[in-house]
Motif scaffolding. Structure first.
Motif, PDB file in Angstrom:
ATOM      1  N   LYS A  49       0.825  -1.216   0.000  1.00 58.03           N
ATOM      2  CA  LYS A  49       0.000   0.000   0.000  1.00 58.03           C
ATOM      3  C   LYS A  49       0.856   1.262   0.000  1.00 58.03           C
ATOM      4  O   LYS A  49       0.510   2.242  -0.655  1.00 58.03           O
ATOM      5  CB  LYS A  49      -0.953   0.001   1.197  1.00 58.03           C
ATOM      6  N   ALA A  51       3.723   1.845  -1.393  1.00 56.86           N
ATOM      7  CA  ALA A  51       4.267   2.107  -2.729  1.00 56.86           C
ATOM      8  C   ALA A  51       3.179   2.185  -3.798  1.00 56.86           C
ATOM      9  O   ALA A  51       3.454   2.565  -4.936  1.00 56.86           O
ATOM     10  CB  ALA A  51       5.275   1.022  -3.102  1.00 56.86           C
ATOM     11  N   GLY A  52       1.942   1.814  -3.438  1.00 56.66           N
ATOM     12  CA  GLY A  52       0.856   1.823  -4.422  1.00 56.66           C
ATOM     13  C   GLY A  52       1.017   0.739  -5.470  1.00 56.66           C
ATOM     14  O   GLY A  52       0.692   0.940  -6.638  1.00 56.66           O
ATOM     15  N   LYS A  53       1.523  -0.449  -5.023  1.00 53.37           N
ATOM     16  CA  LYS A  53       1.804  -1.529  -5.963  1.00 53.37           C
ATOM     17  C   LYS A  53       1.242  -2.851  -5.467  1.00 53.37           C
ATOM     18  O   LYS A  53       1.037  -3.052  -4.269  1.00 53.37           O
ATOM     19  CB  LYS A  53       3.312  -1.674  -6.178  1.00 53.37           C
ATOM     20  N   PHE A  73       2.817  -4.548 -10.322  1.00 53.41           N
ATOM     21  CA  PHE A  73       2.054  -3.550 -11.059  1.00 53.41           C
ATOM     22  C   PHE A  73       1.785  -2.348 -10.164  1.00 53.41           C
ATOM     23  O   PHE A  73       1.576  -2.500  -8.953  1.00 53.41           O
ATOM     24  CB  PHE A  73       0.681  -4.103 -11.469  1.00 53.41           C
ATOM     25  N   ARG A  74       1.719  -1.192 -10.751  1.00 56.58           N
ATOM     26  CA  ARG A  74       1.159  -0.031 -10.071  1.00 56.58           C
ATOM     27  C   ARG A  74      -0.353  -0.197 -10.140  1.00 56.58           C
ATOM     28  O   ARG A  74      -0.856  -0.994 -10.924  1.00 56.58           O
ATOM     29  CB  ARG A  74       1.553   1.259 -10.774  1.00 56.58           C
ATOM     30  N   VAL A  75      -1.090   0.576  -9.356  1.00 56.99           N
ATOM     31  CA  VAL A  75      -2.544   0.569  -9.446  1.00 56.99           C
ATOM     32  C   VAL A  75      -3.008   1.970  -9.812  1.00 56.99           C
ATOM     33  O   VAL A  75      -2.443   2.966  -9.348  1.00 56.99           O
ATOM     34  CB  VAL A  75      -3.228   0.087  -8.151  1.00 56.99           C
ATOM     35  N   LYS A  76      -4.021   2.045 -10.657  1.00 54.94           N
ATOM     36  CA  LYS A  76      -4.531   3.342 -11.102  1.00 54.94           C
ATOM     37  C   LYS A  76      -5.164   4.088  -9.936  1.00 54.94           C
ATOM     38  O   LYS A  76      -5.011   5.289  -9.799  1.00 54.94           O
ATOM     39  CB  LYS A  76      -5.544   3.144 -12.229  1.00 54.94           C
ATOM     40  N   PRO A  78      -5.337   3.920  -5.790  1.00 55.39           N
ATOM     41  CA  PRO A  78      -4.795   3.287  -4.582  1.00 55.39           C
ATOM     42  C   PRO A  78      -5.854   2.597  -3.716  1.00 55.39           C
ATOM     43  O   PRO A  78      -5.533   1.660  -2.976  1.00 55.39           O
ATOM     44  CB  PRO A  78      -4.143   4.451  -3.824  1.00 55.39           C
ATOM     45  N   ASN A 100       4.463   2.735 -17.263  1.00 56.76           N
ATOM     46  CA  ASN A 100       4.353   1.752 -16.188  1.00 56.76           C
ATOM     47  C   ASN A 100       3.173   0.817 -16.429  1.00 56.76           C
ATOM     48  O   ASN A 100       2.094   1.267 -16.824  1.00 56.76           O
ATOM     49  CB  ASN A 100       4.133   2.459 -14.840  1.00 56.76           C
ATOM     50  N   THR A 102       0.100  -0.858 -15.280  1.00 58.59           N
ATOM     51  CA  THR A 102      -0.804  -0.391 -14.240  1.00 58.59           C
ATOM     52  C   THR A 102      -2.107  -1.185 -14.258  1.00 58.59           C
ATOM     53  O   THR A 102      -2.702  -1.363 -15.324  1.00 58.59           O
ATOM     54  CB  THR A 102      -1.114   1.103 -14.457  1.00 58.59           C
TER      55      THR A 102
END
Length: 110
Positions: A49, A51-53, A73-76, A78, A100, A102
Motif C-alpha cells: 500500500k 508504494a501503491g503496488k 504492477f502499479r494501481v490506477k 490506490p 508503467n 498499471t
C-alpha cells in the motif's frame, strides 16, 4: 494462357474468405476495442500500500501483449489495494500508462 492463370489466381483469392467463414474462421485485421478486452486471471502475491503496488501471478495479458508471469504492477486507484490481500484470486485489466504497467480494473474471481 496468361489470362487464364491470372483469372484463376484472382478467383482463388476471392474464395479464401468464403472457405474460412465456412470453417468457423474469422478473418479480420481489426483489433478489439480497448474496452472490449477480457480481464485476465491472477493471484495476488503481495500488496504494498505504501508504494501503491501489487504483485500478481497472472496468465497472459492480451491488453499489453504479455505472457504469463509474476510481476509488480502499479494501481490506477490506490483504493484498489484496500480490497486485496495475499492469496486472493482475481480478474484484472492492466494497461501501460506513463511507461508503467498499471492495474486499471480488478474484481474477485468467481
Amino acid at each position: 494462357m496468361k489470362r487464364f492463370a491470372v483469372l484463376l489466381a484472382v478467383a482463388s483469392l476471392a474464395a479464401i474468405p468464403v472457405l474460412a467463414s465456412s470453417h468457423g474462421v474469422t478473418m479480420t485485421s481489426e483489433k478489439p476495442a480497448a474496452g472490449a478486452q477480457a480481464l485476465a486471471d491472477g493471484e495476488v502475491k503481495k500488496v504494498d500500500k505504501d508504494a501503491g503496488k501489487v504483485t500478481i501471478k497472472h496468465g497472459p495479458l492480451a491488453s499489453v501483449d504479455m505472457p504469463a508471469m509474476t510481476m509488480v504492477f502499479r494501481v490506477k486507484n490506490p483504493a484498489m489495494l484496500d480490497t486485496l490481500k495475499t492469496g486472493d484470486k482475481i480478474r484484472f485489466k492492466a494497461e501501460k500508462l506513463g511507461g508503467n504497467y498499471t492495474v486499471t480494473e480488478v474484481q474477485p474471481a468467481k
